[in-house]
Every structure is written in C-alpha cells, then in structure tokens.
Design an enzyme around this catalytic site. Sequence first.
Site, short mmCIF file in Angstrom:
data_model
loop_
_atom_site.label_atom_id
_atom_site.label_comp_id
_atom_site.label_asym_id
_atom_site.label_seq_id
_atom_site.Cartn_x
_atom_site.Cartn_y
_atom_site.Cartn_z
N HIS A 157 0.83 -1.21 0.00
CA HIS A 157 0.00 0.00 0.00
C HIS A 157 0.87 1.26 0.00
O HIS A 157 0.60 2.22 -0.73
CB HIS A 157 -0.92 0.02 1.22
CG HIS A 157 -2.17 -0.78 1.07
ND1 HIS A 157 -2.17 -2.16 1.13
CD2 HIS A 157 -3.46 -0.40 0.86
CE1 HIS A 157 -3.42 -2.59 0.97
NE2 HIS A 157 -4.22 -1.55 0.81
N ARG A 190 -1.29 2.67 7.16
CA ARG A 190 -1.13 1.23 7.34
C ARG A 190 -0.68 0.90 8.77
O ARG A 190 -1.00 -0.16 9.31
CB ARG A 190 -0.11 0.67 6.33
CG ARG A 190 -0.49 0.92 4.89
CD ARG A 190 -1.87 0.42 4.57
NE ARG A 190 -1.94 -1.03 4.51
CZ ARG A 190 -3.06 -1.73 4.42
NH1 ARG A 190 -4.22 -1.11 4.40
NH2 ARG A 190 -3.03 -3.04 4.34
N HIS A 196 0.73 -2.88 9.14
CA HIS A 196 2.17 -2.79 8.89
C HIS A 196 2.89 -2.13 10.04
O HIS A 196 2.34 -1.26 10.74
CB HIS A 196 2.44 -1.98 7.60
CG HIS A 196 2.18 -2.75 6.36
ND1 HIS A 196 3.03 -3.73 5.89
CD2 HIS A 196 1.16 -2.70 5.48
CE1 HIS A 196 2.54 -4.24 4.77
NE2 HIS A 196 1.41 -3.64 4.51
N ASP A 200 8.29 -1.26 8.04
CA ASP A 200 7.78 -1.71 6.73
C ASP A 200 7.52 -0.50 5.85
O ASP A 200 7.88 -0.47 4.66
CB ASP A 200 6.45 -2.47 6.89
CG ASP A 200 6.55 -3.70 7.74
OD1 ASP A 200 7.65 -4.26 7.88
OD2 ASP A 200 5.50 -4.13 8.26
#
Length: 241
Positions: A157, A190, A196, A200
């Site tokens: 994403h 995220r 996440h 990340d």
Amino acid sequence: MKRFFITIFAVVLTTANICAQFKSTYFTAEEMPNAVAFLPAPPDTASTQFVYDLTQYMWGKTLRNTERGQEAIDHVVTSVPKMAVCFSKPFGMTISREATPAIYKMLLKAIPTIRLSANLPKETYMRKRPFVRMNESTAYPQEEEELRNTGSYPSGHTIRGWSMALLLSEVNPAAQDALMKLGYEWGQSRVILGYHWQSDVNASIALASACFARLHTSKEFLDDMENAREEYARLSKTQAH
C-alpha cells in the site's frame, strides 16, 4: 511453401506487436531494484528498532477512533482508479480515464510496475504483520483473513501511495508538497490500521523511490510521462480560461 512461411512470420510479428501493446508494466519484477540486496532486513524482535515499531503500533491504535483513523480506512484502496479519486484533490484536477486519459494511462502502467518490487522481499522475509504478532484485530477487519499469511515487509500500500505522489508530482510540480503529504500519510495509515510496522513503511518509501528512478530508464515510460505532462498543461490552460 514460401508463402506459408511468410504468413507464419506475419502472424508471429503481429502477435508480438499485440503483446507489446498490451504489456501491463514497463519492466518485469526481475528488472526492478532488488530490495533484498540494498535494504536491511526487517528488525529483529529483540532489537531497539523493533521497540520503535511497537511504540508506533501503539500510537496508531490511539488514532483509530478519530477522524485520522477514518482517513486510514479511506486509504485502504489499491486500484489506480480508486487511488486517482483520492489524489485528485491535492493534484488540483480530476484524474480519470475519461478526464485525463494520458495521465491515467501512465499511472495504470507505472504503479503496478513499481509494486512488483515488493514481491521478492515479502517472499524472502515473510515478516508477521502487527495484528498477527500481537494477536489483535485491525481497524479494518475486512482484509485480515486475506492478508494474515502474507509478508508485512515491505508495505505494498505504501509503495503504491508514495509512487502515486512521485508520479503526479512530476506531472504537476506545483502540487508536489500536497501530493507528497498524502503519499506519506498513505503509508502511515497502514500503521494506524495495524497492517504494517513503521519499518515496513519506511522501507517502502525508499524502495518506491528507487523504482521511480528506474522507470526513467524506460523510453516508453518517458514518452508516456511527456504525454501526461502535455495533457496536464493543456487542461490547465483550459480551466484557467
């Protein structure tokens, strides 16, 4: 017999041209920057870096029932058409197949190309996502089962959001600050949702930036980008009048 081989050659050539015309990415995954080669591995759970990941995870949870938490849910989309709707406001113009065909065409090919770079590190590290490791629900449970057994590092994403911001900033440099802010928040969403870790997201920004540079070695991309810039300039003049 000669006519037969000429016919076969013509069919092969036509097929090759059609395949090239409908190629969905500018490069293959193997041609994109290798994140495993130049980015560090995800932080070990006993490291100080992972402590930061944990604190960011807790920070994200405090925002879930806020307006920012709702924005994070709005950022869940991954398709270019739906992302284009979100990025149209900071871009200053509606982005769609009908309204901006050249810009749309470039994005439709560039975003999936850059996203390919996440495949190898995800498969290599298979890092557990925050909601899996913490055995907690996310702020958007609809995708939990689908993503539960997929790699957390890097964030696909985030790669898409940061790439969209970079690409549109090249088309409309005057809107760069607003576009990059949304690109950054796209990744932080995220973390807020619990899908996440912060590391990340950080790795994804570096990886997407490297892939953005790689795109500029493709003549096809450069041609599409030039068409996108020309389209934007033309439409801007029309709107001004």
